[in-house]
Scaffold this motif. Structure first.
Motif, PDB file in Angstrom:
ATOM      1  N   SER A  80       0.832  -1.195   0.000  1.00  0.00           N
ATOM      2  CA  SER A  80       0.000   0.000   0.000  1.00  0.00           C
ATOM      3  C   SER A  80       0.867   1.246   0.000  1.00  0.00           C
ATOM      4  O   SER A  80       2.073   1.206   0.196  1.00  0.00           O
ATOM      5  N   GLN A  81       0.245   2.376  -0.202  1.00  0.00           N
ATOM      6  CA  GLN A  81       0.964   3.640  -0.326  1.00  0.00           C
ATOM      7  C   GLN A  81       1.730   3.982   0.945  1.00  0.00           C
ATOM      8  O   GLN A  81       2.805   4.560   0.896  1.00  0.00           O
ATOM      9  N   HIS A  82       1.189   3.606   2.105  1.00  0.00           N
ATOM     10  CA  HIS A  82       1.790   4.012   3.372  1.00  0.00           C
ATOM     11  C   HIS A  82       2.514   2.863   4.069  1.00  0.00           C
ATOM     12  O   HIS A  82       2.765   2.935   5.257  1.00  0.00           O
ATOM     13  N   ALA A  83       2.825   1.772   3.350  1.00  0.00           N
ATOM     14  CA  ALA A  83       3.521   0.647   3.980  1.00  0.00           C
ATOM     15  C   ALA A  83       4.892   1.099   4.465  1.00  0.00           C
ATOM     16  O   ALA A  83       5.557   1.907   3.832  1.00  0.00           O
ATOM     17  N   SER A  84       5.307   0.555   5.601  1.00  0.00           N
ATOM     18  CA  SER A  84       6.595   0.923   6.199  1.00  0.00           C
ATOM     19  C   SER A  84       7.662  -0.042   5.706  1.00  0.00           C
ATOM     20  O   SER A  84       7.595  -1.245   5.973  1.00  0.00           O
ATOM     21  N   LEU A  85       8.638   0.496   5.013  1.00  0.00           N
ATOM     22  CA  LEU A  85       9.640  -0.312   4.327  1.00  0.00           C
ATOM     23  C   LEU A  85      10.602  -1.004   5.284  1.00  0.00           C
ATOM     24  O   LEU A  85      11.061  -2.116   5.028  1.00  0.00           O
ATOM     25  N   LEU A  86      10.937  -0.381   6.414  1.00  0.00           N
ATOM     26  CA  LEU A  86      12.040  -0.830   7.258  1.00  0.00           C
ATOM     27  C   LEU A  86      11.603  -1.534   8.536  1.00  0.00           C
ATOM     28  O   LEU A  86      12.420  -1.767   9.422  1.00  0.00           O
ATOM     29  N   THR A  87      10.331  -1.883   8.643  1.00  0.00           N
ATOM     30  CA  THR A  87       9.845  -2.543   9.845  1.00  0.00           C
ATOM     31  C   THR A  87      10.606  -3.835  10.090  1.00  0.00           C
ATOM     32  O   THR A  87      10.776  -4.660   9.196  1.00  0.00           O
ATOM     33  N   GLY A  88      11.068  -4.011  11.317  1.00  0.00           N
ATOM     34  CA  GLY A  88      11.816  -5.208  11.675  1.00  0.00           C
ATOM     35  C   GLY A  88      13.303  -5.119  11.406  1.00  0.00           C
ATOM     36  O   GLY A  88      14.063  -5.994  11.826  1.00  0.00           O
ATOM     37  N   MET A  89      13.741  -4.066  10.717  1.00  0.00           N
ATOM     38  CA  MET A  89      15.166  -3.920  10.399  1.00  0.00           C
ATOM     39  C   MET A  89      15.821  -2.758  11.140  1.00  0.00           C
ATOM     40  O   MET A  89      17.003  -2.492  10.953  1.00  0.00           O
ATOM     41  N   ILE A  90      15.070  -2.041  11.958  1.00  0.00           N
ATOM     42  CA  ILE A  90      15.586  -0.825  12.585  1.00  0.00           C
ATOM     43  C   ILE A  90      15.353  -0.876  14.088  1.00  0.00           C
ATOM     44  O   ILE A  90      14.264  -1.220  14.552  1.00  0.00           O
ATOM     45  N   ARG A  91      16.411  -0.559  14.850  1.00  0.00           N
ATOM     46  CA  ARG A  91      16.356  -0.492  16.307  1.00  0.00           C
ATOM     47  C   ARG A  91      17.105   0.754  16.763  1.00  0.00           C
ATOM     48  O   ARG A  91      17.905   1.301  16.005  1.00  0.00           O
ATOM     49  N   ASP A  92      16.847   1.171  18.002  1.00  0.00           N
ATOM     50  CA  ASP A  92      17.576   2.333  18.501  1.00  0.00           C
ATOM     51  C   ASP A  92      18.799   1.886  19.303  1.00  0.00           C
ATOM     52  O   ASP A  92      19.089   0.690  19.402  1.00  0.00           O
ATOM     53  N   HIS A  93      19.529   2.852  19.869  1.00  0.00           N
ATOM     54  CA  HIS A  93      20.824   2.577  20.479  1.00  0.00           C
ATOM     55  C   HIS A  93      20.736   1.801  21.775  1.00  0.00           C
ATOM     56  O   HIS A  93      21.765   1.345  22.290  1.00  0.00           O
ATOM     57  N   VAL A  94      19.535   1.629  22.349  1.00  0.00           N
ATOM     58  CA  VAL A  94      19.378   0.787  23.537  1.00  0.00           C
ATOM     59  C   VAL A  94      18.590  -0.466  23.200  1.00  0.00           C
ATOM     60  O   VAL A  94      17.921  -1.048  24.045  1.00  0.00           O
ATOM     61  N   ASP A  95      18.657  -0.871  21.919  1.00  0.00           N
ATOM     62  CA  ASP A  95      18.112  -2.140  21.438  1.00  0.00           C
ATOM     63  C   ASP A  95      16.592  -2.209  21.523  1.00  0.00           C
ATOM     64  O   ASP A  95      16.015  -3.284  21.682  1.00  0.00           O
ATOM     65  N   LEU A 149      15.884  -1.557  -6.815  1.00  0.00           N
ATOM     66  CA  LEU A 149      15.744  -0.682  -5.652  1.00  0.00           C
ATOM     67  C   LEU A 149      15.198   0.687  -6.040  1.00  0.00           C
ATOM     68  O   LEU A 149      14.489   1.327  -5.262  1.00  0.00           O
ATOM     69  N   ALA A 150      15.526   1.129  -7.255  1.00  0.00           N
ATOM     70  CA  ALA A 150      15.124   2.469  -7.679  1.00  0.00           C
ATOM     71  C   ALA A 150      13.720   2.512  -8.266  1.00  0.00           C
ATOM     72  O   ALA A 150      13.050   3.545  -8.180  1.00  0.00           O
ATOM     73  N   HIS A 151      13.241   1.406  -8.833  1.00  0.00           N
ATOM     74  CA  HIS A 151      12.018   1.493  -9.625  1.00  0.00           C
ATOM     75  C   HIS A 151      10.919   0.518  -9.225  1.00  0.00           C
ATOM     76  O   HIS A 151       9.773   0.701  -9.643  1.00  0.00           O
ATOM     77  N   GLN A 152      11.211  -0.511  -8.440  1.00  0.00           N
ATOM     78  CA  GLN A 152      10.186  -1.495  -8.139  1.00  0.00           C
ATOM     79  C   GLN A 152       9.283  -1.023  -7.009  1.00  0.00           C
ATOM     80  O   GLN A 152       9.593  -0.076  -6.282  1.00  0.00           O
ATOM     81  N   GLU A 153       8.152  -1.746  -6.851  1.00  0.00           N
ATOM     82  CA  GLU A 153       7.201  -1.404  -5.804  1.00  0.00           C
ATOM     83  C   GLU A 153       7.790  -1.711  -4.433  1.00  0.00           C
ATOM     84  O   GLU A 153       8.736  -2.496  -4.289  1.00  0.00           O
ATOM     85  N   LYS A 154       7.207  -1.103  -3.410  1.00  0.00           N
ATOM     86  CA  LYS A 154       7.795  -1.132  -2.086  1.00  0.00           C
ATOM     87  C   LYS A 154       7.907  -2.538  -1.526  1.00  0.00           C
ATOM     88  O   LYS A 154       8.888  -2.863  -0.838  1.00  0.00           O
ATOM     89  N   GLY A 155       6.964  -3.408  -1.811  1.00  0.00           N
ATOM     90  CA  GLY A 155       7.018  -4.765  -1.287  1.00  0.00           C
ATOM     91  C   GLY A 155       8.248  -5.508  -1.762  1.00  0.00           C
ATOM     92  O   GLY A 155       8.909  -6.209  -0.993  1.00  0.00           O
ATOM     93  N   LYS A 156       8.599  -5.361  -3.056  1.00  0.00           N
ATOM     94  CA  LYS A 156       9.777  -6.047  -3.591  1.00  0.00           C
ATOM     95  C   LYS A 156      11.071  -5.408  -3.080  1.00  0.00           C
ATOM     96  O   LYS A 156      12.066  -6.106  -2.841  1.00  0.00           O
TER      97      LYS A 156
END
Length: 553
Positions: free
Chosen positions: A288-303, A389-396
């Motif tokens: 979808s338009q508002h899907a979050s690309l980096l979910t599960g791949m990003i953490r902060d400095h205190v884990d 990475l430059a042209h495909q849809e967010k899911g791919k």
């Protein structure tokens, strides 16, 4: 008679398991005692053992992730150690690749390596050859042992045996077998309520209101773990754990277990059907338009995981990644201020940084070359990946980043981003064989700067803004030490005079370009130029322009 120079010796000890470490005299003590005795026999040569302890108890020699080894290498790089003493070479490492990396650190710092029981010296070519042969056998031995352990686990699980690990809620371990306990009713309750409630989030909130917690247990070191409110990850795991229907899972296969089930088959099937439907719905929403690309791949400095969030202002939706406070159990991490990043800017920065990395042909050249056809194939694979990475849809794009092992750690003033070297190699070489990640990471460059409030991050896409002068007192002190070392060498420049190795290392820095010295004094040096990095510049160019390039000016 010229007095021999004092050689600072560090003793490193290691034991693979924690068994026996609580004894008054254990294996680490025995290793240290033998190394200390050897150093004492070399006292006439100027050897002196440092008081610092470098003991790794319960750490495998097949990995570099050892706290004492990290401290040892840091002290070697800082020039505080001249000789590293071990009882046997396999105490230092059992990996040939890791050994080569460690010896490079020793060589760069001018340090030597001694094995007490094997009499090796890494400063000679024959010593290196003998060590490499010995380490090849050590690595072979470790791999054979690992294969035997894996085979034993596979055979035992095929027979339905419990092979250890975290004891699931609803069971106790008696005589190395799982036996249902009073918590079994709680497990059945969770399964039934999942079918009755609309979502896992609703179930999580209900369990917290009812005071139902995860299983608590006491670890071998006496610390208590578990007994905290359920969050999504552990709850999903509980709802999909085949242990509860009397099965044992190993490498994707289910085997009939020797323990008694808690959940009957109809209830299990109904729960898995609902989970499958929920997963399918999420995947349908993934592009979808508002899907979050980096979910599960990003953490902060205190884990803490950083979860997607959004705000709506003037009918416009703003997406963010925010530190998840709900998933934090200890008070120290709760006390840290939550970090928040604009999602669209961060996702674009990650895509651009990954594409920039793939455009570097050195990434391909670092891989072993078979022939021109293989090289062309790798070039084409990298080109296709960059284009996707430059042209495909967010899911791919998201799936590609997952396949690359992308990991982001957000600090209050910068972002550490990297991908897995092993997974990139598998994608470039079009390898379908599943390989274990070797732990080596390739960094991605994402420029950031803290905002005025000092708690959130403002991303800078492109070259970072000009920085305010930052005078580094340690760098200035290092320059003073370098000039003093140069003066001492000039005063003692007589034939047959022993030269202090540390003075020799420091004196090189007395010949830096006047522009570099002025920049350091004014605080205009690159942020990457640290005292440690400056000391590690063994082959510092004499040409001033080449010095600037080597030091990042």
């Amino acid at each position: 008679m010229t007095q021999k120079r004092k050689l600072r010796c560090a003793i490193y000890t290691r034991k693979s398991t924690e068994e026996g470490l609580d004894m008054a005299f254990n294996s680490l003590d025995a290793q240290r005692e033998a190394c200390a005795a050897y150093a004492l026999s070399q006292k006439s040569e100027g050897w002196s053992v440092l008081p610092a302890l470098y003991d790794d108890g319960g750490f495998s020699g097949g990995s570099m992730e050892r706290p004492a080894l990290a401290r040892l290498l840091a002290d070697v790089q800082a020039g505080r150690i001249d000789i590293v003493i071990v009882y046997k070479v396999d105490r230092l490492t059992r990996s040939l690749n890791d050994f080569a990396r460690i010896v490079d650190v020793f060589d760069a710092a001018g340090a030597s390596f001694v094995s007490v029981t094997q009499q090796f010296n890494t400063t000679t070519s024959m010593g290196r050859l003998t060590l490499n042969v010995l380490l090849s056998f050590a690595q072979f031995e470790r791999e054979v042992i690992a294969e035997r352990v894996r085979d034993k686990i596979a055979q035992s699980k095929a027979k339905g045996m419990w092979m250890g690990g975290t004891v699931p809620l609803g069971y106790d371990v008696i005589d190395r077998k799982l036996v249902p306990n009073a918590e079994a009713a709680t497990v059945v309750h969770i399964y039934q309520r999942y079918l009755e409630l609309p979502s896992v989030m609703a179930l999580m909130e209900e369990l917290e209101a009812q005071g139902i917690r995860t299983k608590s247990h006491v670890s071998a070191d006496g610390s208590k773990r578990g007994g905290i409110p359920f969050v999504r990850g552990p709850l999903y795991h509980l709802l999909s754990n085949p242990i509860y229907i009397g099965k044992v899972k190993h490498r994707g296969l289910l085997h009939q277990g020797q323990h008694e089930p808690i959940i009957d088959q109809p209830l299990w099937d109904a729960v898995q059907a609902k989970r499958s439907q929920a997963i399918g719905d999420r995947r349908m929403r993934g592009n979808s338009q508002h899907a979050s690309l980096l979910t599960g791949m990003i953490r902060d400095h205190v884990d803490r995981p950083m979860s997607p969030s959004h705000a709506i202002k003037n009918k416009r939706r703003y997406r963010y990644y925010v530190s998840s406070m709900a998933a934090v159990a200890d008070g120290q991490r709760m006390a840290e201020a939550a970090l928040r990043l604009p999602a669209a800017d961060l996702e674009q920065a990650v895509i651009e940084a990954t594409a920039a990395l793939l455009s570097d042909q050195q990434i391909i050249l670092d891989r072993p070359q078979v022939d021109a056809r293989a090289m062309t194939s790798r070039m084409n694979a990298v080109g296709r990946l960059s284009n996707m990475l430059a042209h495909q849809e967010k899911g791919k794009v998201r799936q590609a980043l997952l396949d690359l092992g992308l990991a982001l750690i957000v600090y209050p003033d910068h972002i550490d981003a990297s991908i897995s070297r092993q997974k990139l190699a598998a994608m470039v070489d079009d390898s379908s064989t599943e390989q274990q990640d070797d732990g080596w990471r390739i960094p991605l460059v994402i420029a950031t700067s803290p905002d005025r409030r000092g708690r959130n991050l403002k991303l800078v896409l492109g070259s970072p803004p000009s920085q305010q002068p930052r005078v580094n007192p340690e760098l200035i002190a290092l320059l003073r030490r370098a000039e003093a070392a140069r003066q001492r060498l000039l005063q003692h420049a007589e034939p047959n005079t022993l030269i202090d190795r540390e003075d020799e290392r420091l004196a090189r820095l007395a010949f830096l370009s006047p522009d570099i010295v002025a920049a350091i004094l004014d605080g205009r040096q690159p942020s990457s130029l640290t005292p440690r990095r400056l000391l590690k510049q063994v082959n510092l160019p004499l040409h001033w322009n080449e010095q600037k390039a080597a030091l990042g000016f």
